[in-house]
Design an enzyme around this catalytic site. Structure first.
Site, short mmCIF file in Angstrom:
data_model
loop_
_atom_site.label_atom_id
_atom_site.label_comp_id
_atom_site.label_asym_id
_atom_site.label_seq_id
_atom_site.Cartn_x
_atom_site.Cartn_y
_atom_site.Cartn_z
N ASP A 198 4.36 0.67 12.08
CA ASP A 198 3.16 0.02 11.52
C ASP A 198 3.04 -1.45 11.94
O ASP A 198 2.07 -2.11 11.58
CB ASP A 198 3.17 0.11 9.99
CG ASP A 198 2.81 1.51 9.50
OD1 ASP A 198 2.46 2.36 10.34
OD2 ASP A 198 2.89 1.75 8.28
N CYS A 208 -5.44 12.90 13.14
CA CYS A 208 -5.43 11.51 12.76
C CYS A 208 -5.49 10.68 14.02
O CYS A 208 -4.97 11.10 15.05
CB CYS A 208 -4.15 11.25 11.98
SG CYS A 208 -3.88 9.55 11.60
N LYS A 230 0.84 -1.21 0.00
CA LYS A 230 0.00 0.00 0.00
C LYS A 230 0.87 1.25 0.00
O LYS A 230 0.64 2.19 -0.77
CB LYS A 230 -0.91 0.00 1.24
CG LYS A 230 -1.57 1.33 1.52
CD LYS A 230 -2.46 1.28 2.75
CE LYS A 230 -1.79 1.60 4.05
NZ LYS A 230 -1.47 3.02 4.27
N ASN A 231 1.87 1.27 0.88
CA ASN A 231 2.65 2.50 1.06
C ASN A 231 3.64 2.76 -0.07
O ASN A 231 4.26 3.82 -0.11
CB ASN A 231 3.38 2.49 2.42
CG ASN A 231 2.40 2.68 3.56
OD1 ASN A 231 1.22 2.96 3.34
ND2 ASN A 231 2.89 2.52 4.78
N ARG A 264 -8.74 -0.53 4.75
CA ARG A 264 -7.96 0.54 4.12
C ARG A 264 -6.60 0.01 3.67
O ARG A 264 -6.02 0.50 2.71
CB ARG A 264 -7.71 1.69 5.11
CG ARG A 264 -8.91 2.58 5.33
CD ARG A 264 -8.52 3.74 6.20
NE ARG A 264 -7.21 4.22 5.77
CZ ARG A 264 -6.31 4.81 6.55
NH1 ARG A 264 -6.58 5.03 7.81
NH2 ARG A 264 -5.16 5.20 6.08
N ARG A 296 -0.24 14.62 12.77
CA ARG A 296 0.56 14.32 11.58
C ARG A 296 0.66 15.56 10.70
O ARG A 296 0.04 15.67 9.66
CB ARG A 296 -0.05 13.15 10.80
CG ARG A 296 0.06 11.86 11.57
CD ARG A 296 -0.62 10.72 10.88
NE ARG A 296 0.21 10.08 9.88
CZ ARG A 296 -0.17 8.98 9.22
NH1 ARG A 296 -1.33 8.44 9.45
NH2 ARG A 296 0.64 8.43 8.33
N PRO A 297 1.48 16.51 11.14
CA PRO A 297 1.62 17.75 10.35
C PRO A 297 2.34 17.48 9.03
O PRO A 297 2.93 16.41 8.85
CB PRO A 297 2.48 18.64 11.25
CG PRO A 297 3.22 17.72 12.15
CD PRO A 297 2.37 16.50 12.31
C1 UD1 Z 1 4.14 6.84 6.27
C2 UD1 Z 1 3.25 5.63 6.09
C3 UD1 Z 1 2.68 5.19 7.43
C4 UD1 Z 1 3.80 4.96 8.43
C5 UD1 Z 1 4.72 6.18 8.51
C6 UD1 Z 1 5.93 5.95 9.38
C7 UD1 Z 1 2.40 5.99 3.85
C8 UD1 Z 1 1.24 6.28 2.97
N1 UD1 Z 1 2.18 5.97 5.17
O1 UD1 Z 1 3.30 7.89 6.79
O2 UD1 Z 1 1.96 3.96 7.22
O3 UD1 Z 1 3.24 4.74 9.71
O4 UD1 Z 1 5.18 6.52 7.20
O5 UD1 Z 1 6.64 4.85 8.96
O6 UD1 Z 1 3.50 5.70 3.38
N2 UD1 Z 1 6.09 14.58 10.72
C9 UD1 Z 1 6.20 15.93 11.00
N3 UD1 Z 1 6.15 16.83 9.98
C10 UD1 Z 1 5.97 16.44 8.68
C11 UD1 Z 1 5.87 15.07 8.39
C12 UD1 Z 1 5.93 14.15 9.42
O7 UD1 Z 1 6.34 16.30 12.17
O8 UD1 Z 1 5.93 17.31 7.81
C13 UD1 Z 1 6.14 13.58 11.81
C14 UD1 Z 1 4.79 12.86 11.97
O9 UD1 Z 1 3.92 13.60 12.78
C15 UD1 Z 1 5.20 11.56 12.60
C16 UD1 Z 1 6.57 11.30 11.99
O10 UD1 Z 1 7.03 12.55 11.48
O11 UD1 Z 1 5.34 11.70 13.99
C17 UD1 Z 1 6.58 10.24 10.89
O12 UD1 Z 1 5.77 10.65 9.84
P1 UD1 Z 1 6.07 10.28 8.31
O13 UD1 Z 1 7.32 9.49 8.20
O14 UD1 Z 1 5.94 11.51 7.52
O15 UD1 Z 1 4.83 9.33 8.00
P2 UD1 Z 1 3.83 9.40 6.81
O16 UD1 Z 1 4.56 9.66 5.53
O17 UD1 Z 1 2.66 10.24 7.16
#
Ligand code: UD1
Length: 415
Positions: free
Chosen positions: A304, A116, A22-23, A396, A121-122
């Site tokens: 995950d 979320c 999925k990811n 999902r 999740r900013p």
């Molecule tokens: C992706 C995966 C999700 C997985 C996560 C971490 C997809 C579609 N989803 O989510 O299944 O759980 O990686 O392995 O691939 N953060 C910030 N600012 C940002 C972006 C992220 O503070 O701009 C923080 C988030 O709040 C969180 C952490 O960074 O605490 C990890 O987030 P991120 O690696 O971005 O996860 P996703 O890409 O949302």
């Protein structure tokens, strides 16, 4: 609302296929927006999340054909972009269209992704990177509007190796002027898959899988075909299914090196894991040893898989400690596992799990995707019947989970 009815006690035995990741599929589908040539993407899992992403694309004027896990996408008629607000709220990964749309059209308007259930999740890191490339981004009334005449290559240091930020910046950079370097980039296998897809379209990217990714801008693309990598999180869930039922399962197509962080921990918990030609065999043992698990960005233990391994540790012979370092609110499954007899205390980011010799069936709620998977796993091992409600969260991200588990001998049905 549909639910799973799980009758515990059956050992999982046999072999099962892993679906496409999925990811990896979500960013790759978003990346197809960059090109005006046809992209054919196979091994796309049939999930509500992939359908949502395809719906986002369709509403942007993209031609999509999705049959038998194969997507043919043509974005030649891409319209000036306002991303549908409802779809944006439905799935946070919709924000992955930001980079490609900005790069291709020079203008995007979308609602700001909200909260979320697994924590805040900013997307500040996505925006910081795009701004560094010259994008003008205004945030107001829950909306953001991004504009750029032509993005410019630059060096971007990510304060945290965010998966989504790395992907959005990579996708924005492929059509930018000059070279973009992402430092402290996420190193997940899904980032490598995105690089491979973009390069098959004619992009010039190197370094995915390491902390430094170098993207040299190009002017256009060619038609591309790509097969999505197997889903390591689904594979890990099935591995834990074998472990928790003391079964013996061959997980076909699972990629050993993508799963090393999980395999190391399952071996420490006493499981036998064998790398076979067709995939990974997991042989469950009578005794589950307690272990300590800390989630971290790849190659650390995946957040995950944290809920699922917690279900296993609830049945270990001693006390385990699980520390969640990636998301701040990812312990919603704890209350539900407690209803089934698990002994778990949470303090901040740390869960202390005192293993018990048995779990008992209960009515529980899948609060999010992986929490839901953990409850199904707990149900497989529990005495009596477990009813898992709100399974649309599970659907999902898992393609026919109940069908795969039933093939392995689990007593599970959807109603
Ligand atoms: C992706 C995966 C999700 C997985 C996560 C971490 C997809 C579609 N989803 O989510 O299944 O759980 O990686 O392995 O691939 N953060 C910030 N600012 C940002 C972006 C992220 O503070 O701009 C923080 C988030 O709040 C969180 C952490 O960074 O605490 C990890 O987030 P991120 O690696 O971005 O996860 P996703 O890409 O949302």
């Amino acid at each position: 609302m549909q639910r799973y009815i799980v009758t515990g006690g059956a050992r999982l035995e046999g072999s099962v296929d892993v679906s496409g990741a999925k990811n990896a599929a979500l960013p790759i589908l978003a990346a197809s927006l960059l090109s005006d040539k046809t992209c054919v993407i196979s091994n796309v899992p049939i999930l509500s999340d992939t359908r949502t992403m395809l719906e986002v694309l369709k509403r942007l004027g993209v031609e999509v054909n999705f049959e038998n896990n194969r997507c043919t996408i043509n974005s030649v008629n891409l319209k000036p972009a306002k991303v549908d607000e409802e779809l944006m709220r439905k799935m946070r990964a919709s924000s992955l269209v930001l980079g490609p749309l900005l790069s291709r059209l020079g203008h995007v308007r979308m609602s700001y992704p909200g909260g979320c259930s697994i924590g805040s999740r900013p997307i500040d890191l996505h925006l910081k990177g795009l701004r560094k490339m010259g994008a003008r981004i205004e945030e107001r009334h829950g909306y953001l509007e991004a504009k750029a005449n032509k993005l410019k290559g630059t060096e971007i240091y990510l304060d945290f190796p965010s998966v989504g930020a790395t992907e959005n910046i990579m996708m924005a950079a492929v059509l930018a002027e000059g070279t973009t370097i992402i430092r402290n980039a996420a190193r997940e296998p899904e980032i490598i898959d995105l690089q491979n897809f973009l390069n098959s379209m004619g992009a010039k990217i190197e370094g995915a899988g390491s902390g430094v990714i170098v993207i040299t801008g190009v002017n256009g693309f060619v038609s591309a075909e790509h097969r999505v990598i197997p889903d390591r999180i689904e594979a890990a869930t099935l591995m834990i299914g074998a472990a928790i039922t003391k079964g013996n399962v061959l997980i076909k197509d699972a990629v050993y090196n993508h799963l090393e962080p999980v395999i190391a921990k399952l071996q420490e918990a006493g499981l036998e894991i064998i790398q076979e030609k067709e995939g990974i065999r997991v042989i469950g043992k009578e005794k589950i040893y307690p272990i300590d698990v800390k989630t971290l960005p790849y190659p650390g233990f995946p957040t995950d898989v944290q809920p699922q391994i917690m279900a296993l540790l609830a049945l270990a012979d001693g006390t385990s400690i699980v520390t969640e370092n990636v998301f701040d609110g990812r312990f919603k499954h704890v209350n539900e596992l407690r209803r089934m007899g698990a002994n778990i205390q949470v303090e901040g980011r740390v869960a202390i799990i005192k293993g018990t010799s048995r779990l008992t069936g209960a009515i529980v709620e899948a609060t999010d995707l992986r929490a839901g998977a953990a409850l199904v796993l707990a149900g497989l091992a529990a005495e009596g019947v477990t009813v898992v409600e709100e399974i649309e969260h599970i659907e999902r991200g898992y393609e026919g989970l109940e069908v795969k588990l039933a093939t392995l001998g689990a007593q599970i049905k959807k109603e």
